[in-house]
Design a protein around this motif. Structure first.
Motif, mmCIF file in Angstrom:
data_model
loop_
_atom_site.group_PDB
_atom_site.id
_atom_site.type_symbol
_atom_site.label_atom_id
_atom_site.label_comp_id
_atom_site.label_asym_id
_atom_site.label_seq_id
_atom_site.Cartn_x
_atom_site.Cartn_y
_atom_site.Cartn_z
ATOM 1 N N PHE A 79 0.838 -1.213 0.000
ATOM 2 C CA PHE A 79 0.000 0.000 0.000
ATOM 3 C C PHE A 79 0.864 1.251 0.000
ATOM 4 C CE2 PHE A 79 -3.336 -2.659 2.359
ATOM 5 C CZ PHE A 79 -3.902 -3.052 1.160
ATOM 6 N N LEU A 80 1.923 1.195 0.811
ATOM 7 C CA LEU A 80 2.813 2.357 0.897
ATOM 8 C C LEU A 80 3.486 2.614 -0.445
ATOM 9 C CD1 LEU A 80 4.090 4.512 2.654
ATOM 10 C CD2 LEU A 80 5.896 2.915 3.218
ATOM 11 N N LEU A 81 3.944 1.522 -1.083
ATOM 12 C CA LEU A 81 4.626 1.665 -2.369
ATOM 13 C C LEU A 81 3.684 2.276 -3.409
ATOM 14 C CD1 LEU A 81 6.862 -1.493 -2.784
ATOM 15 C CD2 LEU A 81 7.528 0.878 -2.398
ATOM 16 N N ALA A 82 2.430 1.811 -3.397
ATOM 17 C CA ALA A 82 1.453 2.345 -4.349
ATOM 18 C C ALA A 82 1.299 3.848 -4.137
ATOM 19 C CB ALA A 82 0.119 1.643 -4.187
ATOM 20 N N THR A 83 1.199 4.239 -2.876
ATOM 21 C CA THR A 83 1.044 5.658 -2.580
ATOM 22 C C THR A 83 2.265 6.439 -3.031
ATOM 23 O OG1 THR A 83 -0.100 4.872 -0.620
ATOM 24 C CG2 THR A 83 0.288 7.220 -0.776
ATOM 25 N N ILE A 84 3.443 5.861 -2.767
ATOM 26 C CA ILE A 84 4.674 6.536 -3.183
ATOM 27 C C ILE A 84 4.719 6.673 -4.700
ATOM 28 C CG2 ILE A 84 7.189 6.257 -3.346
ATOM 29 C CD1 ILE A 84 7.089 5.130 -0.509
ATOM 30 N N LEU A 85 4.250 5.623 -5.397
ATOM 31 C CA LEU A 85 4.223 5.652 -6.855
ATOM 32 C C LEU A 85 3.364 6.810 -7.357
ATOM 33 C CD1 LEU A 85 5.500 3.939 -9.038
ATOM 34 C CD2 LEU A 85 3.354 2.681 -9.228
ATOM 35 N N VAL A 86 2.239 7.034 -6.682
ATOM 36 C CA VAL A 86 1.350 8.136 -7.064
ATOM 37 C C VAL A 86 2.080 9.471 -6.886
ATOM 38 C CG1 VAL A 86 -0.780 9.337 -6.535
ATOM 39 C CG2 VAL A 86 -0.727 6.856 -6.511
ATOM 40 N N VAL A 87 2.725 9.630 -5.734
ATOM 41 C CA VAL A 87 3.467 10.868 -5.478
ATOM 42 C C VAL A 87 4.579 11.031 -6.508
ATOM 43 C CG1 VAL A 87 4.871 12.105 -3.815
ATOM 44 C CG2 VAL A 87 2.941 10.747 -3.031
ATOM 45 N N LEU A 88 5.238 9.895 -6.807
ATOM 46 C CA LEU A 88 6.333 9.900 -7.759
ATOM 47 C C LEU A 88 5.853 10.366 -9.132
ATOM 48 C CD1 LEU A 88 9.258 9.038 -7.267
ATOM 49 C CD2 LEU A 88 8.763 6.985 -8.588
ATOM 50 N N SER A 89 4.660 9.916 -9.527
ATOM 51 C CA SER A 89 4.169 10.295 -10.862
ATOM 52 C C SER A 89 3.965 11.807 -10.946
ATOM 53 C CB SER A 89 2.893 9.545 -11.207
ATOM 54 O OG SER A 89 1.904 9.843 -10.271
ATOM 55 N N LEU A 90 3.538 12.410 -9.846
ATOM 56 C CA LEU A 90 3.396 13.873 -9.845
ATOM 57 C C LEU A 90 4.763 14.532 -10.009
ATOM 58 C CD1 LEU A 90 1.679 16.437 -9.421
ATOM 59 C CD2 LEU A 90 2.236 16.272 -7.020
ATOM 60 N N ILE A 91 5.736 13.992 -9.257
ATOM 61 C CA ILE A 91 7.074 14.586 -9.318
ATOM 62 C C ILE A 91 7.643 14.454 -10.735
ATOM 63 C CG2 ILE A 91 9.451 14.355 -8.479
ATOM 64 C CD1 ILE A 91 8.193 13.433 -5.800
ATOM 65 N N VAL A 92 7.497 13.261 -11.331
ATOM 66 C CA VAL A 92 8.021 13.038 -12.680
ATOM 67 C C VAL A 92 7.351 13.969 -13.667
ATOM 68 C CG1 VAL A 92 8.148 11.388 -14.567
ATOM 69 C CG2 VAL A 92 8.702 10.673 -12.264
ATOM 70 N N LEU A 93 6.024 14.135 -13.497
ATOM 71 C CA LEU A 93 5.268 15.008 -14.394
ATOM 72 C C LEU A 93 5.819 16.433 -14.362
ATOM 73 C CD1 LEU A 93 1.934 14.848 -15.555
ATOM 74 C CD2 LEU A 93 1.996 16.720 -13.996
ATOM 75 N N LEU A 94 6.023 16.954 -13.153
ATOM 76 C CA LEU A 94 6.523 18.322 -13.026
ATOM 77 C C LEU A 94 7.960 18.429 -13.528
ATOM 78 C CD1 LEU A 94 5.004 19.261 -9.558
ATOM 79 C CD2 LEU A 94 4.168 19.850 -11.829
ATOM 80 N N TYR A 95 8.762 17.404 -13.171
ATOM 81 C CA TYR A 95 10.159 17.367 -13.595
ATOM 82 C C TYR A 95 10.258 17.399 -15.114
ATOM 83 C CZ TYR A 95 14.265 14.628 -15.031
ATOM 84 O OH TYR A 95 15.368 14.162 -15.672
ATOM 85 N N ASN A 96 9.415 16.582 -15.741
ATOM 86 C CA ASN A 96 9.416 16.467 -17.196
ATOM 87 C C ASN A 96 9.135 17.819 -17.853
ATOM 88 O OD1 ASN A 96 9.388 14.967 -19.634
ATOM 89 N ND2 ASN A 96 7.171 15.167 -19.637
ATOM 90 N N ILE A 97 8.275 18.599 -17.224
ATOM 91 C CA ILE A 97 7.929 19.905 -17.790
ATOM 92 C C ILE A 97 9.089 20.887 -17.626
ATOM 93 C CG2 ILE A 97 6.422 21.898 -17.511
ATOM 94 C CD1 ILE A 97 4.292 19.751 -16.612
ATOM 95 N N VAL A 98 9.645 20.930 -16.412
ATOM 96 C CA VAL A 98 10.729 21.880 -16.150
ATOM 97 C C VAL A 98 11.922 21.579 -17.052
ATOM 98 C CG1 VAL A 98 12.387 22.665 -14.433
ATOM 99 C CG2 VAL A 98 10.006 22.284 -13.792
ATOM 100 N N VAL A 99 12.219 20.271 -17.176
ATOM 101 C CA VAL A 99 13.345 19.862 -17.997
ATOM 102 C C VAL A 99 13.149 20.285 -19.450
ATOM 103 C CG1 VAL A 99 14.185 17.773 -19.091
ATOM 104 C CG2 VAL A 99 14.287 17.987 -16.646
ATOM 105 N N GLY A 100 11.876 20.276 -19.883
ATOM 106 C CA GLY A 100 11.613 20.647 -21.271
ATOM 107 C C GLY A 100 11.720 22.137 -21.523
ATOM 108 N N GLY A 136 -5.767 18.670 -9.932
ATOM 109 C CA GLY A 136 -6.008 20.011 -10.461
ATOM 110 C C GLY A 136 -5.219 20.326 -11.727
ATOM 111 N N ILE A 137 -4.324 19.417 -12.125
ATOM 112 C CA ILE A 137 -3.509 19.673 -13.317
ATOM 113 C C ILE A 137 -4.368 19.480 -14.570
ATOM 114 C CG2 ILE A 137 -1.592 18.789 -14.689
ATOM 115 C CD1 ILE A 137 -0.117 18.284 -12.108
ATOM 116 N N PRO A 138 -4.353 20.462 -15.474
ATOM 117 C CA PRO A 138 -5.181 20.366 -16.688
ATOM 118 C C PRO A 138 -4.822 19.140 -17.524
ATOM 119 C CG PRO A 138 -4.269 22.568 -16.464
ATOM 120 C CD PRO A 138 -3.619 21.732 -15.416
ATOM 121 N N THR A 139 -5.826 18.621 -18.215
ATOM 122 C CA THR A 139 -5.609 17.373 -18.941
ATOM 123 C C THR A 139 -4.636 17.544 -20.099
ATOM 124 O OG1 THR A 139 -7.542 17.850 -20.276
ATOM 125 C CG2 THR A 139 -7.846 16.438 -18.366
#
Lengths: 428, 395
Positions: A31-52, B215-218
């Motif tokens: 359960f903890l790993l799943a939750t961490i994975l969710v948090v991780l996906s947010l971090i990767v998403l933001l990272y991916n944008i900044v890097v671009g 809240g992040i746009p699609t």
């Protein structure tokens, strides 16, 4: 009697217990790993944008600036950006085709343009710097040498560290070359659309919420009661309708059906190039208003429901009418909650793309929107357009535009949280 | 003064009813006007629904009633007068069957018999007027979109008369299924962790993260799918297996998008289960996991199911991620690594350009939209029904 004998012995029991605990612990880790994975996906998403949005680019000039200075001026050592307006004009006249010069002159005569403007034209039309390759921030850091080696192999080229998100990007207009493109038109378009959305949806939404919370409960007529129940169910269902369906509704009703109204023809707004039949800011704003109406209603209802009943009773006990009670007591207490809900739905509207594409956002406009009846594009539409392009450089400006959008949304959400905190403090 | 008089009425012992009436029956036009306005504002939502159903219905009706004209490459071999019922046509082109509807200029006719190059026709069908026609006039054959064909045909090529929604529907269901494979386990696990294991400190960090994710746009998720998920998949499975645009990448990212929805709705359901139930389970010696899986989760089943259904409906209606990452062009395939256009993706692509109002594309948007609307509405109603009828009520 058999049962007693099959009852596990103590050692067996301990083993069993240990096993159960082990399984429990294992699942807790899962359960903890799943939750961490969710948090991780947010971090990767933001990272991916900044890097671009930041990184090295290899820029190649069609003609090197020094060559231009040497050919067209008497001062071969001067840098291109130090020349005078007349010299720029001369360079332009020498290098551009007659047709293009005529077009530029008809937009604004070259003799009346400022030095900076002429310099920009020279760079844009004569030097023609082109980003031939762009790298993400990660590549820029770890493969620096390779990038410089690649640049050295190309003539007239240099490596620049580029912040795709910069002031020029915020204030620049749309352009067909990524390094010159900006989000100004899109940003203004977004603000216009949102303004219309709020002006339409907020009063309607709050009014509907007041009716459903304050009036619907005391209705005696059974038919009306049934109607109110239908309205409530209907609003809940509307909140679950995909946004693209609202786009289709807007296309059929606002763009096509009410074209005279949404194109501004009914108000005497002239139908020039800037007004595109019904595909205007007005149509987009109204469509988004319908989209967020159910969300505003549901949020406002919750805010109104949270106002203590004693407040209403006290007010009515003093002889106030229902509307006086609502206007002077219920609404002021519910206002922070209503505003919080509204801000959240506005941020939803700001991030919408699909309905705007369907309603007919323009793909390429360079003129700032000047009213509700002009063509429009929005930040999200720009991001979509740029992301859909195959070239890497467009991905870079898409990332930069995403950062602008996220900062806007973050500001809105922070405002909502501030409001909520202030509100909850006052209740205590 | 008025008040005093009304009080004096009581003293004069006139009927108390009169007094009540004077107090109750004062007409307040302002109050009524306000109430009427508020009522109208509430009724607007009904009009929105009616508008959606009406618009989708009418345009879909005209989509199915529509005749699409295809050039048969046959021409009239002899001129025809307004009263003739026999046409002589050229040899070339595709054959015209009995019963077909054909069009010459503006006149529509029905073929009643075919004999070689001669057609027997009924003139002036579909409210058109019989008119003389010149030699060498092109003959068009009409084809109607049939409901049956709409749901069974496996190709969607409106321009050449193939109107099967299946490839689009299939792609939509595939992305949604992939999304659910990602979102259900992760969302439910996160919900269980948050509601049953995490302490208040952890919760206060994790909850905002989920809210930010929601809240992040699609369109940003679309960017993420194309620039991160697709390259990642191509790295894992190989460039020759995974196409640049594919449903797997779009599906996974839709999954990430609906995780906050699943987890927050499930968590609400889980924390609504009364403490007493958990304490009873602990009292009987159950471990925490046993309590969660065998007591709390069954008690919250209706809420969790509703969360799943709403998530499916959300995934089906999701547009920008598939528009960006799943590819353009309908493709009837079950391979998640191939490009395939979904219903929503198709609507966005078709309406992206300047769409003329009487084209087949314009009408088809509404037919697809109606299918989509029916799907999501059904799912939403089912979820509401599940919550209302299968909820375990305690206390």
């Amino acid at each position: 009697m058999n049962r007693v004998s099959t009852f596990p012995q103590e050692s067996q029991l301990r083993r069993l217990l240990a096993r159960r605990k082990r399984i429990g612990w294992l699942w807790q880790v899962v359960f903890l790993l799943a939750t961490i994975l969710v948090v991780l996906s947010l971090i990767v998403l933001l990272y991916n944008i900044v890097v671009g949005a930041f990184g090295y680019v290899i820029v190649q000039d069609k003609v090197s600036p020094q060559e231009i200075v040497q050919t067209y001026t008497d001062t071969p050592e001067a840098a291109l950006h130090t020349l005078s307006a007349d010299q720029y004009r001369f360079i332009l006249e020498q290098n551009l085709s007659k047709g293009l010069l005529r077009r530029l002159n008809s937009e604004a005569p070259l003799t009346e343009r400022s030095r900076e403007e002429l310099y920009r034209l020279v760079v844009e039309r004569v030097v023609k710097p082109r980003v031939v390759q762009s790298y993400s921030l990660v590549d820029s850091i770890f493969e620096r040498d390779k990038i410089f080696a690649e640049a050295a192999a190309l003539p007239h080229s240099r490596v620049e560290f580029r912040r795709w998100l910069n002031l020029d990007f915020l204030t620049g207009k749309q352009a067909s070359v990524p390094e010159l493109a900006g989000v100004r038109t899109a940003l203004l378009g977004s603000l216009w659309v949102i303004a219309i959305t709020v002006v339409v949806a907020l009063p309607l939404g709050v009014a509907a919420a007041i009716y459903l919370e304050e009036y619907a409960a005391v209705v005696a007529n059974p038919w009306l009661r049934r109607l109110n129940a239908v309205i409530q169910t209907n609003i809940n269902n509307l909140a679950g309708v995909p946004s693209i369906i609202y786009g289709i509704l807007g296309l059929a009703i606002f763009v096509r059906g009410l074209e005279a109204f949404t194109s501004g023809a009914a108000f005497g707004a002239t139908a020039d190039g800037a007004t595109a039949n019904g595909r205007t800011i007005m149509s987009a704003g109204l469509t988004l208003a319908l989209l967020i109406l159910p969300i505003i209603i549901i949020n406002a209802q919750e805010a109104i429901r949270a106002v203590p009943q004693s407040l209403r009773q006290a007010s009515m006990g003093l002889g106030a009418t229902r509307w006086q009670t609502i206007w002077h007591h219920v609404l002021p207490s519910a206002l922070p909650g209503i505003l919080t809900g509204t801000i959240l739905s506005v941020s939803r509207a700001l991030g919408e793309t699909a309905p705007l594409v369907v309603v007919g956002a323009s793909t390429f406009i360079t003129i700032d929107p000047d009213g509700p009846f002009s063509k429009f594009t929005t930040l999200t539409i720009q991001i979509y357009q740029w992301t859909a392009r195959p070239q890497d450089e467009f991905r870079n400006i898409a990332a930069a535009a995403i950062i602008v959008l996220l900062v806007l949304l973050l500001t809105l959400n922070a405002a909502a949280i501030l409001l909520r905190n202030r509100y909850s403090r006052r209740l205590v | 003064m008025q008040k005093l008089e009304s009080f004096s009425l009581v003293q004069k012992e006139t009927s108390t009813n009169t007094l009540l009436n004077t107090l109750r029956c004062r007409l307040r036009p302002g109050e009524l006007a306000v109430e009427a306005f508020l009522f109208l504002a509430a009724v607007i939502s009904i009009f929105v629904t009616i508008g959606i159903v009406y618009v989708l219905g009418v345009e879909t009706w005209s989509f199915f009633g529509r005749i699409n004209w295809e050039d048969t490459n046959k021409q009239l071999a002899q001129p025809v007068g307004p009263a003739d019922t026999r046409l002589v046509v050229t040899e070339s082109g595709s054959p015209i069957p009995v019963g077909a509807i054909i069009r010459l200029d503006d006149e529509i006719m029905q073929v009643t018999a075919v004999k070689g190059n001669q057609l027997a026709v009924q003139r002036g069908q579909e409210n058109t007027l019989p008119a003389p026609h010149k030699e060498k006039l092109d003959i068009y054959e009409g084809e109607r979109v049939v409901l049956w064909e709409f749901f069974t045909e496996t190709r969607w090529e409106p321009q050449i008369g193939n109107f099967g929604v299946l490839p689009l529907l299939n792609a939509t269901l595939m992305t949604s299924a992939i999304a659910m494979l990602v979102a259900l386990p992760l969302g439910l696990a996160a919900a269980i962790y948050l509601s049953e294991y995490a302490g208040p400190r952890t919760r206060s960090i994790l909850k905002p993260v989920l809210e930010v994710l929601a809240g992040i746009p699609t369109v940003v998720y679309g960017y993420f799918a194309l620039t991160f998920m697709t390259p990642l998949l191509r790295m894992i499975f190989g460039d020759d297996v995974v196409q640049i645009y594919n449903t797997a990448s779009a599906g996974i990212v839709i999954g990430i998008l609906v995780i906050p929805l699943v987890s927050s709705m499930s968590e609400d359901a889980l924390s609504a289960v009364p403490r007493a139930l958990r304490e009873a389970a602990y009292g009987l010696g159950a471990t925490r996991l046993e309590t969660v899986l065998q007591v709390v989760l069954p008690a919250a089943a209706s809420g969790v199911t509703a969360a799943f259904i709403v998530a499916i409906s959300r995934a089906i209606g999701e547009t920008m991620i598939v528009a960006i990452a799943a590819g353009a062009g309908p493709n009837f395939t079950f391979n998640p690594f191939e490009a395939a256009e979904t219903m929503t993706g198709h609507i966005v692509r078709i309406s992206g350009g300047d769409l003329s109002y009487d084209s087949i594309d314009y009408n088809s948007i509404f037919a697809i939209g109606l299918t989509l609307f029916a799907l999501t509405l059904t799912l939403n109603i089912i979820s509401r029904y599940v919550v209302a009828h299968f909820r375990e009520e305690y206390e």
